[in-house]
Structures are given as structure tokens and as C-alpha cells.
Scaffold this motif. Structure first.
Motif, PDB file in Angstrom:
ATOM      1  N   LYS A   1       0.836  -1.474  -0.361  1.00 63.65           N
ATOM      2  CA  LYS A   1       0.207  -0.359  -0.486  1.00 63.65           C
ATOM      3  C   LYS A   1       0.702   1.405   0.243  1.00 63.65           C
ATOM      4  CE  LYS A   1      -2.181  -1.186   3.637  1.00 63.65           C
ATOM      5  NZ  LYS A   1      -3.113  -0.585   4.897  1.00 63.65           N
ATOM      6  N   ILE A   2       2.010   0.992  -0.203  1.00 68.95           N
ATOM      7  CA  ILE A   2       3.032   2.561  -0.070  1.00 68.95           C
ATOM      8  C   ILE A   2       3.020   2.938  -2.137  1.00 68.95           C
ATOM      9  CG2 ILE A   2       4.981   2.911   0.711  1.00 68.95           C
ATOM     10  CD1 ILE A   2       5.880   0.227   3.257  1.00 68.95           C
ATOM     11  N   ASN A   3       3.403   3.696  -1.407  1.00 67.21           N
ATOM     12  CA  ASN A   3       3.503   4.966  -2.166  1.00 67.21           C
ATOM     13  C   ASN A   3       4.782   5.987  -2.226  1.00 67.21           C
ATOM     14  OD1 ASN A   3       1.157   4.692  -3.766  1.00 67.21           O
ATOM     15  ND2 ASN A   3       0.100   5.918  -3.032  1.00 67.21           N
ATOM     16  N   LEU A   4       5.794   5.314  -3.496  1.00 62.50           N
ATOM     17  CA  LEU A   4       7.390   5.296  -3.255  1.00 62.50           C
ATOM     18  C   LEU A   4       7.545   7.009  -4.701  1.00 62.50           C
ATOM     19  CD1 LEU A   4      10.031   6.150  -2.193  1.00 62.50           C
ATOM     20  CD2 LEU A   4      10.837   4.011  -3.463  1.00 62.50           C
ATOM     21  N   GLY A   5       7.413   7.847  -4.796  1.00 65.63           N
ATOM     22  CA  GLY A   5       7.440   9.358  -6.096  1.00 65.63           C
ATOM     23  C   GLY A   5       8.553   9.263  -6.092  1.00 65.63           C
ATOM     24  N   ASN A   6       9.041   9.612  -7.677  1.00 62.66           N
ATOM     25  CA  ASN A   6      10.039   9.822  -8.181  1.00 62.66           C
ATOM     26  C   ASN A   6      10.300  11.300  -8.976  1.00 62.66           C
ATOM     27  OD1 ASN A   6      10.222   9.087 -10.650  1.00 62.66           O
ATOM     28  ND2 ASN A   6      10.355   6.933  -8.974  1.00 62.66           N
ATOM     29  N   ALA A   7      10.818  11.780  -9.320  1.00 65.96           N
ATOM     30  CA  ALA A   7      10.761  12.950 -10.652  1.00 65.96           C
ATOM     31  C   ALA A   7      10.985  12.095 -11.759  1.00 65.96           C
ATOM     32  CB  ALA A   7      11.770  13.474 -10.458  1.00 65.96           C
TER      33      ALA A   7
ATOM     34  N   SER B   1      16.180  10.451  -7.840  1.00 66.28           N
ATOM     35  CA  SER B   1      15.550  10.329  -6.725  1.00 66.28           C
ATOM     36  C   SER B   1      14.981   8.852  -7.559  1.00 66.28           C
ATOM     37  CB  SER B   1      14.382  11.232  -6.772  1.00 66.28           C
ATOM     38  OG  SER B   1      13.799  11.369  -7.999  1.00 66.28           O
ATOM     39  N   HIS B   2      14.443   8.346  -8.216  1.00 65.06           N
ATOM     40  CA  HIS B   2      14.171   7.058  -8.859  1.00 65.06           C
ATOM     41  C   HIS B   2      15.055   6.366  -9.243  1.00 65.06           C
ATOM     42  CE1 HIS B   2      13.782   4.320 -12.430  1.00 65.06           C
ATOM     43  NE2 HIS B   2      12.798   3.983 -11.686  1.00 65.06           N
TER      44      HIS B   2
ATOM     45  N   TYR C   1       6.595  11.263 -11.657  1.00 61.25           N
ATOM     46  CA  TYR C   1       6.517  13.155 -11.474  1.00 61.25           C
ATOM     47  C   TYR C   1       7.942  13.840 -12.839  1.00 61.25           C
ATOM     48  CZ  TYR C   1       3.809  13.001  -7.591  1.00 61.25           C
ATOM     49  OH  TYR C   1       3.033  12.342  -6.311  1.00 61.25           O
ATOM     50  N   LYS C   2       7.073  14.412 -13.111  1.00 61.34           N
ATOM     51  CA  LYS C   2       7.769  15.246 -13.987  1.00 61.34           C
ATOM     52  C   LYS C   2       8.269  16.169 -13.556  1.00 61.34           C
ATOM     53  CE  LYS C   2       4.801  14.545 -18.175  1.00 61.34           C
ATOM     54  NZ  LYS C   2       3.419  15.398 -19.285  1.00 61.34           N
TER      55      LYS C   2
ATOM     56  N   PRO D   1       7.056  19.269  -8.621  1.00 56.03           N
ATOM     57  CA  PRO D   1       5.762  18.849  -8.598  1.00 56.03           C
ATOM     58  C   PRO D   1       5.547  17.383  -6.680  1.00 56.03           C
ATOM     59  CG  PRO D   1       6.239  18.351 -10.747  1.00 56.03           C
ATOM     60  CD  PRO D   1       6.987  18.620 -10.015  1.00 56.03           C
ATOM     61  N   ALA D   2       6.545  16.367  -7.686  1.00 54.43           N
ATOM     62  CA  ALA D   2       6.713  14.897  -5.946  1.00 54.43           C
ATOM     63  C   ALA D   2       6.679  15.199  -5.269  1.00 54.43           C
ATOM     64  CB  ALA D   2       7.896  14.521  -6.643  1.00 54.43           C
ATOM     65  N   ILE D   3       7.480  16.629  -4.637  1.00 58.20           N
ATOM     66  CA  ILE D   3       7.503  17.168  -3.405  1.00 58.20           C
ATOM     67  C   ILE D   3       5.858  17.662  -2.983  1.00 58.20           C
ATOM     68  CG2 ILE D   3       8.318  18.863  -1.857  1.00 58.20           C
ATOM     69  CD1 ILE D   3      11.016  17.996  -2.896  1.00 58.20           C
ATOM     70  N   THR D   4       6.109  18.343  -3.841  1.00 52.39           N
ATOM     71  CA  THR D   4       4.265  19.273  -3.787  1.00 52.39           C
ATOM     72  C   THR D   4       3.884  17.969  -3.213  1.00 52.39           C
ATOM     73  OG1 THR D   4       4.478  21.079  -5.059  1.00 52.39           O
ATOM     74  CG2 THR D   4       2.597  20.295  -4.499  1.00 52.39           C
ATOM     75  N   ASP D   5       3.351  16.490  -3.359  1.00 55.86           N
ATOM     76  CA  ASP D   5       2.016  15.900  -3.282  1.00 55.86           C
ATOM     77  C   ASP D   5       3.001  15.567  -2.080  1.00 55.86           C
ATOM     78  OD1 ASP D   5       0.443  16.254  -5.715  1.00 55.86           O
ATOM     79  OD2 ASP D   5       0.658  14.400  -6.409  1.00 55.86           O
ATOM     80  N   LEU D   6       3.854  14.710  -2.191  1.00 53.57           N
ATOM     81  CA  LEU D   6       4.534  14.654  -0.611  1.00 53.57           C
ATOM     82  C   LEU D   6       4.024  15.563   0.468  1.00 53.57           C
ATOM     83  CD1 LEU D   6       6.500  11.935   0.777  1.00 53.57           C
ATOM     84  CD2 LEU D   6       8.042  14.171   0.511  1.00 53.57           C
ATOM     85  N   ILE D   7       3.868  16.693   0.342  1.00 51.68           N
ATOM     86  CA  ILE D   7       3.725  17.310   1.163  1.00 51.68           C
ATOM     87  C   ILE D   7       2.109  17.307   1.299  1.00 51.68           C
ATOM     88  CG2 ILE D   7       3.410  20.500   1.957  1.00 51.68           C
ATOM     89  CD1 ILE D   7       6.096  20.416   0.823  1.00 51.68           C
TER      90      ILE D   7
END
Length: 325
Positions: free
Chosen positions: A149-155, A161-162, A181-182, A186-192
Motif C-alpha cells: 500500500k506504499i507509494n514511493l514518488g520520484n522525479a 530519486s528514481h 512525476y515530471k 511536483p513530487a515534493i508538492t504531493d509528498l507535502i
């Protein structure tokens, strides 16, 4: 055939003549950044551009050409006129492109002139502010309880980050849902905002977010703890129990193959001086980056280092089965 040889000889003479006058005062030096504006490599390039301007005595501008694991911007430089006025600032992507990008339109090891490493940037493992864990031990427990269930973001595929995310999942033997993310912003924005759970990204992006307590920080990816005020209390992943986990993102400077040796020597000298510029060093330290001072600032050592990094990352990327195109 004779005409072709004559044209080639004339082109060579023209470039040799240019070398004596490099850089041309009416032509800026362009630093191509193969990532989006506002990202970590863009920030490093903008800091470097000012330091290089002082040394070269001409304007140094930034051109962002993002996409395909940094291969789009890199290809632009590989095809550019080899006159020293179009250069590439790229990070670890120079070592990962051969495995990440199918049908790469150039050869990393032979289609560029290597000019020197710029810096090394540590990475941090950070989480959404609503993360219930407050230290790495608690985070480990949270990961175990939330497998699947864990979402790990990257740029984006091929981003720093990938790569860190791939290495981290391998190290803890846990698959997560990766969310590309592009770009980093935007990745940090969604993390926040809590849309993703975790992100492993460069200190050039995360230091201010950590200092402002907009995200939760759990560890750094370096062998030793950092001295940056906002990061000095963070443990390393290695001391937290993740064995043999180390990753720093380095940046280097490149020119198109065939750039005259005299021009390359001038650029390398300007780079070495830029790396000693107090303003540049101060800006990099504020971002948690360490300006290069070792033998990798020499072109031959820079190339040798990248070749070793290619050998390191190729099996990891191939095992993950990911592609940037």
C-alpha cells in the motif's frame, strides 16, 4: 572524396582558429541541463553558470532540455558544434543512460569530452508530514505493516530519486508502488500534501523542506552523517540497519566530441577556478552538496569514474527492468 577531405580540413582549421579566441565575446556559453527548470541539477548548473561567467568573461546561459532519462538534452550537446559554446551539465544520468534508454543515439564513453566532476550531493529519505513514524525504527515498522500500500514518488524515470528508490527497495527487500512525476517540484508538492508516502531525493531539493518541517526526514544516504545544520541530526541508512546502502548524486561537465584541446583546457581551468569560488562553495554547502576537490576534476579521472559508475548501475537497472523511453 577530395572535396570532402578539403571541407573537413577547413572545418578543423576553423575550430583551431576559434580556440585562440575562445570564448567569443559576442556568443554566450550555453549550459544544457537535461532536466526541468527548478530541479536539483538545474540549481547546480545555475550556481555554476555564475562562477564560470567570472572566469570566462562572457555570459553563461542555461537551457533546459528534459526527457528520456536525460538523453534528450545530452543528445543535443553530442550533436552541437564542438566549439566550447555548448556544454552539458548532467548528474549520475551519464552512467545510467546506457541501461535506461533503448536505442541511445550516442555513446556516453566516446561521444563527449569529459571536463571534470562538479560536486557530490547526498540524498535524504523523507516522508509525508502525516507519517505516524517519528524515527527510522518506527518507519521500518510502518513499512512492514503497510506492504502493498506504499507509494514511493520520484522525479521521473532515470532521475536521481528514481535510482535511489530502486536501490532502497532492493536493500529492504520490499516492493512499493512507484509514482513518477515530471520533475522534483511536483513530487515534493504531493509528498507535502500526503498524496504519496515516501521520497528519496537530493539535499539540494529537500534541505529547505526539512528545515521548514514541511516533511519528515528519516535518514541520509552517505557513509557518515552530514554537517549541514538542518541535516546533522539525521542518521545514515547504514547505521539504521540498511547494510551497504550508499548513494550520492554527482554532477559533471561535458563538451561535444571533437572540441579543440585548447578550448577544453580553457574550460577545465575555468571549472577548477569556479570550484574554488567562495560564493559557489557557499551556495552548494547551503544545499548540502560537497564541491569536488579530488582527482575527478581532471578530465581523464572524470571519465574513469563515469566508466566505473556505468559498471555499477547497469546490472541494478537491468534487474529492475525499467526504461526511460
Amino acid at each position: 572524396m577530395k572535396k570532402l577531405l578539403t571541407l573537413t580540413a577547413l572545418a578543423t582549421l576553423a575550430l583551431s582558429a576559434l580556440a585562440a579566441d575562445y570564448p567569443l565575446k559576442d556568443k554566450p556559453v550555453t549550459l544544457v541541463v537535461p532536466f526541468s527548470a527548478g530541479g536539483p541539477t538545474d540549481r547546480v548548473a545555475r550556481d555554476l553558470s555564475e562562477a564560470l561567467r567570472k572566469q570566462l568573461g562572457t555570459s553563461v546561459v542555461i537551457e533546459n532540455a528534459a526527457g528520456a532519462g536525460s538523453s534528450i538534452g545530452s543528445a543535443k550537446v553530442a550533436r552541437a558544434t564542438p566549439d566550447g559554446h555548448t556544454l552539458l551539465v548532467n548528474h549520475i544520468g551519464m552512467a545510467t543512460m546506457p541501461a535506461l534508454v533503448r536505442n541511445l543515439p550516442f555513446k556516453v564513453e566516446t561521444d563527449f569530452e569529459y571536463l571534470g566532476i562538479i560536486n557530490d550531493v547526498p540524498m535524504t529519505l523523507i516522508a509525508k508530514p502525516s507519517m505516524p513514524a517519528n524515527n527510522y525504527k518506527e518507519l521500518t515498522a510502518w513499512i512492514a505493516q503497510n506492504k502493498g500500500k506504499i507509494n514511493l514518488g520520484n522525479a521521473g524515470v532515470g532521475s536521481a530519486s528514481h535510482l535511489c528508490g530502486l536501490l532502497y527497495q532492493n536493500a529492504i527487500e520490499t516492493d512499493m508502488t512507484t509514482v513518477p512525476y515530471k520533475g522534483t517540484a511536483p513530487a515534493i508538492t504531493d509528498l507535502i500534501g500526503g498524496q504519496i508516502d515516501l521520497l528519496c531525493d537530493q539535499t539540494t531539493n529537500t534541505s529547505s523542506q526539512i528545515e521548514g518541517k514541511k516533511v519528515k526526514a528519516f535518514a541520509v544516504t552517505t557513509p557518515k552523517r552530514l554537517t549541514t545544520p538542518s541535516l546533522k541530526d539525521l542518521p545514515t541508512l547504514a547505521e539504521s540497519g540498511v547494510k551497504d546502502f550508499q548513494i550520492t548524486i554527482w554532477h559533471g561537465l561535458y563538451a561535444p566530441k571533437g572540441t579543440p584541446a585548447e578550448v577544453l583546457a580553457k574550460i577545465n581551468a575555468a571549472l577548477k577556478a569556479a570550484l574554488k569560488d567562495p560564493d559557489f562553495i557557499k551556495k552548494e554547502e547551503a544545499l548540502g552538496a560537497v564541491v569536488a576537490t579530488d582527482k575527478r576534476i581532471e578530465p581523464a579521472e572524470h571519465k574513469k569514474f563515469v566508466q566505473a559508475e556505468i559498471a555499477k548501475w547497469t546490472p541494478i537497472i537491468k534487474a529492475a527492468g525499467v526504461y526511460a523511453d
